[in-house]
Each structure stands twice: as C-alpha cells, then as structure tokens.
Design a protein around this motif. Structure first.
Motif, mmCIF file in Angstrom:
data_model
loop_
_atom_site.group_PDB
_atom_site.id
_atom_site.type_symbol
_atom_site.label_atom_id
_atom_site.label_comp_id
_atom_site.label_asym_id
_atom_site.label_seq_id
_atom_site.Cartn_x
_atom_site.Cartn_y
_atom_site.Cartn_z
ATOM 1 N N GLU A 68 1.137 11.611 17.365
ATOM 2 C CA GLU A 68 0.658 13.002 17.349
ATOM 3 C C GLU A 68 -0.556 13.120 16.425
ATOM 4 O O GLU A 68 -1.535 13.810 16.741
ATOM 5 N N THR A 95 1.272 8.803 13.045
ATOM 6 C CA THR A 95 2.077 8.918 14.273
ATOM 7 C C THR A 95 1.151 9.137 15.481
ATOM 8 O O THR A 95 -0.027 9.456 15.317
ATOM 9 N N PHE A 131 9.181 4.397 2.223
ATOM 10 C CA PHE A 131 8.958 3.476 3.363
ATOM 11 C C PHE A 131 7.863 2.455 3.044
ATOM 12 O O PHE A 131 6.974 2.220 3.877
ATOM 13 N N THR A 142 6.221 -0.949 2.810
ATOM 14 C CA THR A 142 6.335 -2.331 3.267
ATOM 15 C C THR A 142 5.976 -3.246 2.099
ATOM 16 O O THR A 142 4.980 -3.001 1.409
ATOM 17 N N LEU A 180 1.286 5.007 0.081
ATOM 18 C CA LEU A 180 0.705 6.308 0.382
ATOM 19 C C LEU A 180 1.809 7.336 0.661
ATOM 20 O O LEU A 180 1.878 8.390 0.037
ATOM 21 N N THR A 181 2.707 6.992 1.592
ATOM 22 C CA THR A 181 3.739 7.936 2.035
ATOM 23 C C THR A 181 4.716 8.273 0.901
ATOM 24 O O THR A 181 5.030 7.422 0.062
ATOM 25 N N PHE A 224 0.866 -1.185 0.000
ATOM 26 C CA PHE A 224 0.000 0.000 0.000
ATOM 27 C C PHE A 224 0.896 1.226 0.000
ATOM 28 O O PHE A 224 1.666 1.444 0.945
ATOM 29 N N SER A 241 2.667 12.575 7.210
ATOM 30 C CA SER A 241 1.445 12.870 7.971
ATOM 31 C C SER A 241 0.470 13.700 7.143
ATOM 32 O O SER A 241 -0.743 13.510 7.231
#
Ligand SMILES: Cc1cc2nc3c(=O)[nH]c(=O)nc-3n(C[C@H](O)[C@H](O)[C@H](O)COP(=O)(O)OP(=O)(O)OC[C@H]3O[C@@H](n4cnc5c(N)ncnc54)[C@H](O)[C@@H]3O)c2cc1C
Length: 402
Positions: free
Chosen positions: A387, A385, A167, A169, A136-137, A134, A143
């Motif tokens: 936050e 995250t 990043f 996976t 997205l980042t 997937f 974020s």
C-alpha cells in the motif's frame, strides 16, 4: 537496448547460481522438510563460503575492501539466485547490506572508512563478515516513519538514545546498529519532524543496548528478527551519520535514499522466490499424471503461462530500476517502488499457483511451495508495504507532467 549479459554478469550469475544450488537449497531442504530450524553453526558455514566467493561484498568500493562492482544488474542477478535457493537464508546472508547502504548513503568519508571496512573481505578468506542491523520500525510506528518516538538528545560530546525498535533483522547478532531517531523534542509539524531525524551508529556491547529473543515467524525462517531496546545509550557525537550535526536537510532524505535503492534488491529477492515456485510447479506439472500429464490440462498450463509472464515482467521492472539507480537517472515515476510492489505481489501469486498445481502435495511440508508462500508474503510488508509503495508511486505521478 541490449538484454544479453556481459561476461562479468554471466560469471557472477553462474557463481551465485552454483552456490545457491549446492549450498543454500540443500541446507533448507534438509532441515525444513523435517520441520526443524537450521542450526546457527550451519548458517555460519554458509555465510563464510558466500563471503569467500565475494557474494556478500562485491558492490563495496575497492577503497573499502570490496570488489568495486557498480553494475546493479549484477546485484539483481546475485540476489535473485540466492533467494531462489531459500529466501530466509538469502536474507540472513545479505541483510547487513541495508546497514552498509545506510552508512554509504548518509555517512561522511571518514565514517565510511571507519565502519564499512569489516563488511568486506579483501583477502578472500572464509570468515564471517561484520553483521549490521538497520533500526527504523518501532512498535507504534511502521509505515508512518515520521511518527517514530525514539529520541536522540545531545549532552555535551555525546548523544543519548532512548526508545524501542521493532522487527529488527539481525537484532541481537549485529556488530553495528544504525538507529534512526528524533533529535528535536519540540518538532511537531511534518517538516520539523523530517528535519529532526538522525541516523546513529551504535556498536554491539554499548551500555543500554539490548534485544529480545528471536521472534517466531511464519516465513524467512533462517533470518532472525528481534525487538531492540535503547535505554540511555550514550554514544560519541561522531557516531551521528553525516557528521555531528547530521545531514543537511535532516535524516529523512538519507532514509529515503537508503530505502529507494534497497527496494530494488528486495524486488530481486521476491523474484527469486517466484522463479523457484515456477520451476517446481513446471517440473511437477510435467511429471504428475492424472490420466495424462497435468501440464496438458489447459487450466494448469495457463497457470504456468501467467506465472512465466508475470515473472518476466517483474524482472524487467526490477532491472530497469536497477539500471536507473546505477546510472543515477532519477526515479520519476517511483520506478523502485514499482519493482518492489509488483515483484512481491507476483511472488505471492506464483506461490499460490504452485501450491494449486501440486494439489495435496503442495500443502505438505515435504514440498517447498507452501513454505515459499510464507516467505513471499513478507515481501509485501517489509521495506514499505504494497500500500505504501502505491502511495509512493502515486506521489511521483502527481508531479509528472502529462
Ligand atoms: C520479518 C520482518 C523483518 C523486518 N526487518 C526490519 C528491519 O530490519 N528494520 C526495520 O526497521 N524494520 C523491519 N521490519 C519492519 C517492516 O518494515 C514493517 O513491518 C513495515 O514497514 C510495516 O510497518 P508495520 O508493521 O508497523 O505496519 P503498519 O504501518 O501498522 O501497517 C498496517 C497496515 O496499514 C496499512 N497502512 C499504513 N499506513 C498506510 C497509509 N498511509 N496508506 C495506506 N495504507 C497504510 C499498511 O499497508 C498495512 O496494510 C521487518 C518486518 C518483518 C515482518
């Protein structure tokens, strides 16, 4: 309210627990105590065995070849057990679930039939299932999802994708990549950018799709993480999830739906790490003698009491969010985020306490608790995250009537 387990829940829990104890933990210990990577072939063997036991596809509808188990408490039980064995191996086993969830949340019925099939194992065979990623980042957007810059532009019967994902996976080993991209080059305002987002299926081997080598990490060592690059990747219009024009209202809703649900699974994994750290710390505190078994020092026993209480509280938050997702009770106070936020924070705290209880031995690679701290930390980062989870909870609360 009934906190007892049903027979089906107990069976699935026992299956996952036995598997984790006999296959996952020994494999992790064998290699990590020697400071070695687990060979890919050994990981493949574990995946095949888990797949044969139906620990990887139990939640898919029977019509797509799964076991059709909709009980989300079962998903929490299985996830916690696998992560208890080793979080990195558990991620390696289960990460494709995020891709499958995205297809399920955003795909049309035809798309689900086309792309979910290979993730399931209806014949109970010891085979490798399809692998998904997937995406997205991005290097410049984590974020702030709406800041992503990967573009998808329509050219006749095709979409052309360009951009870099970070990043990821299963990057490099996936059969299917779900790529979230911006379809509206003119979008500037937040609503325009949200409406312009789309999710696209890119199959392995598509021209222009490439990935970096596996990035070196501090934790979840068995899971691979790469950059994924899309250079003029042309895919048929049918590969946009939700149909050629995408989801009504834009792709952002689908991305949120995917992450809200998978966050509960992330919470259950963090819980598995916390429980593993607690189990080792408790056993060690009973057998380590400094004048007397160290568990009899109040300072040590209070650390264990804190760990136990926080683990129980995190489990209740996780199970409640799972129950709500299953019963389609809308999250009104960010319950999925509460579970993910709290479970990942207490996992880090549990590992730190477990290391402290182990004294100097806790700092040695021959013991597990130091490694698990590194595993736990990533749970405060990925899939939003801590936050961002707090922002999400606060956003829900601002709409709650007092
Ligand atoms: C091992 C690993 C595997 C991953 N796998 C995947 C994957 O498969 N697919 C995928 O798409 N992504 C994946 N990710 C990415 C992960 O989801 C992001 O790292 C995460 O969302 C944070 O984004 P970032 O790293 O860009 O940090 P940033 O967003 O740059 O955040 C940096 C810091 O600023 C804080 N911050 C940022 N914005 C705000 C705000 N609005 N309010 C308060 N604080 C803020 C953050 O909380 C953090 O402390 C993976 C990450 C890791 C480490």
């Amino acid at each position: 309210m009934d906190f007892g387990l049903t027979e089906e829940q107990r069976i699935m829990l026992d299956t996952a627990r036995d598997f984790s104890r006999s296959e996952i933990r020994p494999l992790a210990n064998q290699h990590y105590h020697q400071d070695q990577r687990i060979p890919a072939a050994a990981l493949d063997e574990v995946i095949k065995k888990a797949n044969q036991l139906r620990l990887l596809d139990y939640y898919f509808p029977e019509s797509f070849g799964g076991l059709g188990i909709e009980d989300r408490t079962i998903a929490c039980l299985i996830t916690e057990e696998l992560a208890w064995g080793d979080a990195g191996i558990a991620v390696h086993l289960m990460a494709s679930g995020l891709t499958a969830k995205a297809i399920d949340a955003m795909g049309t019925e035809d798309q689900k039939r086309q792309w979910l099939a290979g993730f399931t194992n209806p014949d109970n065979q010891p085979v490798l299932p399809k692998v998904g990623a997937f995406c997205l980042t991005e290097p410049g957007s984590g974020s702030h999802v709406l800041g992503l810059s990967t573009s998808a532009l329509r050219e006749g019967d095709h979409w052309v994708l360009n951009g870099t994902k970070m990043f990821i996976t299963n990057g490099g080993r996936a059969d299917l990549y779900i790529v979230v991209a911006q379809t509206d080059p003119k979008a500037e305002s937040t609503p325009e950018r949200a409406a312009g987002l789309g999710a696209f299926v890119v199959e392995k081997g598509t021209k222009g799709l490439s990935s970096s080598s596996d990035m070196k990490k501090w934790g979840v060592l068995a899971s691979n993480t790469t950059e994924v690059v899309l250079e003029n990747v042309r895919i048929p219009v049918e590969n946009r999830l939700g149909g050629p024009d995408g989801l009504q209202g834009g792709g952002m809703a689908g991305v949120y739906e995917t992450l809200e649900v998978t966050r509960v699974g992330v919470a259950a994994s963090a819980l598995g790490i916390a429980r593993a750290a607690f189990d080792e710390a408790l056993a060690y505190a009973k057998q380590r003698v400094q004048k007397k078994p160290i568990i009899h020092f109040q300072a040590v026993s209070h650390m264990l009491a804190d760990m136990e209480t926080e683990i129980q509280a995190a489990r209740l938050l996780t199970w409640k969010a799972a129950w709500m997702a299953e019963k389609k009770v809308p999250f009104e106070r960010g319950e999925g985020s509460q579970a993910k936020y709290y479970a990942s924070e207490i996992a880090v705290r549990a590992c730190l306490k477990a290391i402290q209880i182990h004294g100097g031995y806790g700092f040695m690679k021959e013991y597990n608790v130091g490694r698990w701290l590194n595993d736990a930390i990533v749970y405060r980062i990925w899939e939003g995250t801590s936050e961002i989870q707090k922002n999400t909870i606060a956003r829900y609360l601002s709409n709650v009537e007092s």
